[in-house]
Design a protein around this motif. Structure first.
Motif, PDB file in Angstrom:
ATOM      1  N   ALA A  93       0.836  -1.207   0.000  1.00 26.52           N
ATOM      2  CA  ALA A  93       0.000   0.000   0.000  1.00 26.52           C
ATOM      3  C   ALA A  93       0.869   1.254   0.000  1.00 26.52           C
ATOM      4  CB  ALA A  93      -0.937  -0.012   1.209  1.00 26.52           C
ATOM      5  N   ALA A  94       1.965   1.228   0.745  1.00 27.11           N
ATOM      6  CA  ALA A  94       2.876   2.374   0.767  1.00 27.11           C
ATOM      7  C   ALA A  94       3.515   2.597  -0.602  1.00 27.11           C
ATOM      8  CB  ALA A  94       3.951   2.168   1.832  1.00 27.11           C
ATOM      9  N   GLY A 129       1.187   4.337  -2.746  1.00 30.55           N
ATOM     10  CA  GLY A 129       0.678   5.554  -2.132  1.00 30.55           C
ATOM     11  C   GLY A 129       0.668   6.776  -3.028  1.00 30.55           C
TER      12      GLY A 129
END
Length: 163
Positions: free
Chosen positions: A136-137, A140
């Motif tokens: 997810a990062a 981002g």
């Protein structure tokens, strides 16, 4: 390397070989580069847990099955897109770590299944949380709309490239 380097390469080919269309490099070259970048960003988590390439994939494949978290070598091979020989090597390493165990199949007494041990479930559950947070990062910088478009396009490319 940044994304402009791929564009630079395409520009060089356009200059040197104007008779060719190097535009596929804008997609394929970036995918190949991203594969390397993503591997470098994702592997350290598994290495820190003492897992080699593909070992987390096996643990995750077993965990996704739900209880009793067990599959045959053939089923693991299908789910992980590797040979049964690769499965056997990974199973042996994970047995040595106490993360999986082999047992007799409840369906076929001649068959064997590989299943997660309680330690394997605990480790897999911890790592999948960290892994998904890491992914997810990485994503981002994309908007929800960007992600949906990229998901759709990659799914389409996967279907067409694999046929």
């Amino acid at each position: 390397m940044n994304e402009d380097r791929v564009a630079d390469i395409v520009g060089q080919w356009r200059r040197e070989r104007p008779d060719l269309d190097p535009s596929p490099l804008l997609v394929i070259g970036r995918i190949q580069y991203l594969a390397e970048v993503l591997d470098a960003a994702l592997r350290p988590l598994f290495a820190a847990a003492g897992l080699g390439n593909g070992e987390f994939d096996m643990l995750a494949a077993l965990r996704r099955e739900g209880e009793p978290y067990a599959l045959t070598a053939g089923q693991l091979s299908e789910r992980m897109l590797v040979t049964t020989g690769a499965v056997t090597k990974r199973v042996d390493r994970l047995i040595a770590r106490g993360l999986v165990a082999r047992s007799v199949s409840e369906v076929d007494a001649r068959g064997r299944v590989v299943g997660l041990t309680p330690s394997g479930v605990t480790l897999t559950d911890r790592l999948i949380e960290e892994h998904l947070a890491n992914e997810a990062a990485i994503l981002g910088g994309l908007t929800d709309s960007d992600r949906k478009a990229l998901e759709r396009l990659l799914a389409k490319l996967t279907r067409t490239a694999g046929s």
